[in-house]
Design a protein around this motif. Sequence first.
Motif, PDB file in Angstrom:
ATOM      1  N   LEU A 454       0.870  -1.066   0.038  1.00  0.00           N
ATOM      2  CA  LEU A 454      -0.027  -0.042  -0.039  1.00  0.00           C
ATOM      3  C   LEU A 454       1.097   1.301  -0.062  1.00  0.00           C
ATOM      4  O   LEU A 454       0.535   2.328  -0.578  1.00  0.00           O
ATOM      5  N   VAL A 455       1.789   1.299   0.841  1.00  0.00           N
ATOM      6  CA  VAL A 455       2.715   2.563   0.822  1.00  0.00           C
ATOM      7  C   VAL A 455       3.514   2.783  -0.506  1.00  0.00           C
ATOM      8  O   VAL A 455       3.306   3.969  -1.105  1.00  0.00           O
ATOM      9  N   GLU A 456       3.827   1.998  -1.270  1.00  0.00           N
ATOM     10  CA  GLU A 456       4.467   2.073  -2.546  1.00  0.00           C
ATOM     11  C   GLU A 456       3.331   2.227  -3.635  1.00  0.00           C
ATOM     12  O   GLU A 456       3.441   3.195  -4.529  1.00  0.00           O
ATOM     13  N   SER A 457       2.285   1.771  -3.601  1.00  0.00           N
ATOM     14  CA  SER A 457       1.020   2.002  -4.351  1.00  0.00           C
ATOM     15  C   SER A 457       0.622   3.556  -4.350  1.00  0.00           C
ATOM     16  O   SER A 457       0.498   4.413  -5.131  1.00  0.00           O
ATOM     17  N   LEU A 458       0.613   3.963  -3.090  1.00  0.00           N
ATOM     18  CA  LEU A 458       0.196   5.509  -2.700  1.00  0.00           C
ATOM     19  C   LEU A 458       1.355   6.383  -3.059  1.00  0.00           C
ATOM     20  O   LEU A 458       1.160   7.534  -3.834  1.00  0.00           O
ATOM     21  N   GLY A 459       2.777   5.834  -3.310  1.00  0.00           N
ATOM     22  CA  GLY A 459       3.613   6.693  -3.863  1.00  0.00           C
ATOM     23  C   GLY A 459       3.727   6.780  -5.130  1.00  0.00           C
ATOM     24  O   GLY A 459       3.908   8.032  -5.828  1.00  0.00           O
ATOM     25  N   ARG A 462       0.818   9.223  -5.953  1.00  0.00           N
ATOM     26  CA  ARG A 462       1.436  10.914  -5.987  1.00  0.00           C
ATOM     27  C   ARG A 462       2.265  11.146  -7.146  1.00  0.00           C
ATOM     28  O   ARG A 462       2.247  12.190  -7.622  1.00  0.00           O
ATOM     29  N   CYS A 490      -6.538   4.745  -2.862  1.00  0.00           N
ATOM     30  CA  CYS A 490      -7.010   5.759  -1.938  1.00  0.00           C
ATOM     31  C   CYS A 490      -8.087   5.101  -1.007  1.00  0.00           C
ATOM     32  O   CYS A 490      -7.913   5.462   0.301  1.00  0.00           O
ATOM     33  N   ALA A 493      -6.386   2.830   1.554  1.00  0.00           N
ATOM     34  CA  ALA A 493      -5.735   3.661   2.537  1.00  0.00           C
ATOM     35  C   ALA A 493      -6.681   4.383   3.519  1.00  0.00           C
ATOM     36  O   ALA A 493      -6.282   5.002   4.357  1.00  0.00           O
TER      37      ALA A 493
END
Length: 568
Positions: A454-459, A462, A490, A493
């Motif tokens: 999820l962190v990489e996906s949100l990056g 962006r 999103c 998240a």
Amino acid sequence: MPATCQVRVLGGFGVAVDGQPVPTHAWRSRRAADVVKLLATETGHRLHREQVMELLWPELPVEAAGANLRKAVHYARRALGDPGAIAVDGQVLVLWPDGRLDCDLERFDRTADAALASGDASACAAAAATYGGDVLPDDRYEWWAEERRAKARTHYITLLRAAGDWARLLELDETDEEAHRAMMRRHLAAGRRREALRQFEQLREALRERVGVGPDAETVALFETALAEGAEPPSVRQTVAVTLANGLVAWGRRNVEEAERLAKRARALALDANLGHELGEASTLLALVAYAKGTWHQQFREEFADSVRRSANLEGAVFDAHLCFQEFYLYGPEGHEGAESFGRDLLAIATEAGSPAGLALAHLLLGEFALLSGHVDEACEHLDRSLADAERAGCLSAQSIALERAAEARVRRGDLALARSLLDRAMPLAHSSGIRSHLVIRIHGLRVLAAGGLVESLGAVRHGERLLTSATHVCDPCSMAFRIEAARACARANDLSRARRHLAEAERISGLWQGGPWSAALWEVRAELRRAAGQNAQAAALFLEAAELYSTLRRPIEEDRCRAAAVG
């Protein structure tokens, strides 16, 4: 309370109390700073508490939003160093009520209004110089800041226009046709005919790449005047440019027959002179006409058959020109029905002609068909062959798309690391291609899907958002996959307001396709939003709706995913 609070929102956010900057860490929470931003940019620096709650926490019940507001106000007061920094007048929040509040946006607006009222160009230029940048650029995806940002930017542009600062206007928007015309007239008045011609070419290229239209009739007439002033006759390239520009004017006026006549003339001239770029423009206009007349398949087949018998330079131009229409064919109302037979037909033509670029396109279409039909292994075979042929042909856009689709196939197999590696290879090719406005955002969409968590996906979200808000044009239909995947990420998240913004944009763009797989994808995203909000029964119903639509379109992978989500 200290006497003065200075708030900066132009070009970035900052606050100083009696000349002492408030450090970033003092805010304790992002929403504390957001409350100050809202009040600072509001007329009178006051806003009803329910309006603030609706702007900052639209998805929350009143009680929860109220609790969040009280906490944000508390931290904002602490950051500003005084419990009276934000007062409550009944139900209205007021920023810095007992001291002097100085906001750079407010000062800019006053100066701009006075300069425009005076009608003095030098005063307008001086006022424009006080514009420190867009309002709250770091809050680009906060919808409550959009109206304030747009209003200030419009004010700034009006000042530049009144000041006659055409060069600065073109730095802000290279498609500003009035500014280009003014520069052309300035060049002609100074005897700089070649510069005037180059100015027109810059405009034509910007409009083609960023907006997909041509210059208007007044600009074309000015270009023809500049051509007529020369001692030498216009070149073939210049003649084609005028013909295409007039063809686009006719298209804009919905004179389809005249647009087709001019596009065919431009295409014939471009073919004879081996002008690949101009051939691509003519093919784009012909594709628009053919789509309007319901003859796109026939038009593309004829152009494909003709181009594969010519140089690779011309093959690539036709390939690029028809990209969006091929995607419409695959993702339009009828889904990918008939794509396999059409691809086999193109493959036979390209094989007979011995055309690597033609083979690349045909295998790409067959690979996309197989992927959409759930035949992942077959898709990988066609896409790998497409990539090899595209590399032989030196066609950058074909290589980029083949890598992108091959990455999607590896995602379906669960090999995310290989998918990301393929996307890393595709990105520089997309940037270097002649149709980067179509290709780059597609890769960003797949990077969200291929992320390792999820962190990489949100990056990845962006990165795509920055592209969409930059000065670079992005093709709306080609951004659809990114919008869908960004909304999903999103939602996972629990950033529901951000997810809804991407969903709203996807819904707007989907109006270009009535029905088809994007409609099913939108139902799936709506379901994920409901699930993220804890509305599981409604989410299950929406997942089943999406599954039924995918079933109708014969998209088994997506159908199975939605049916599993409905019961999961």
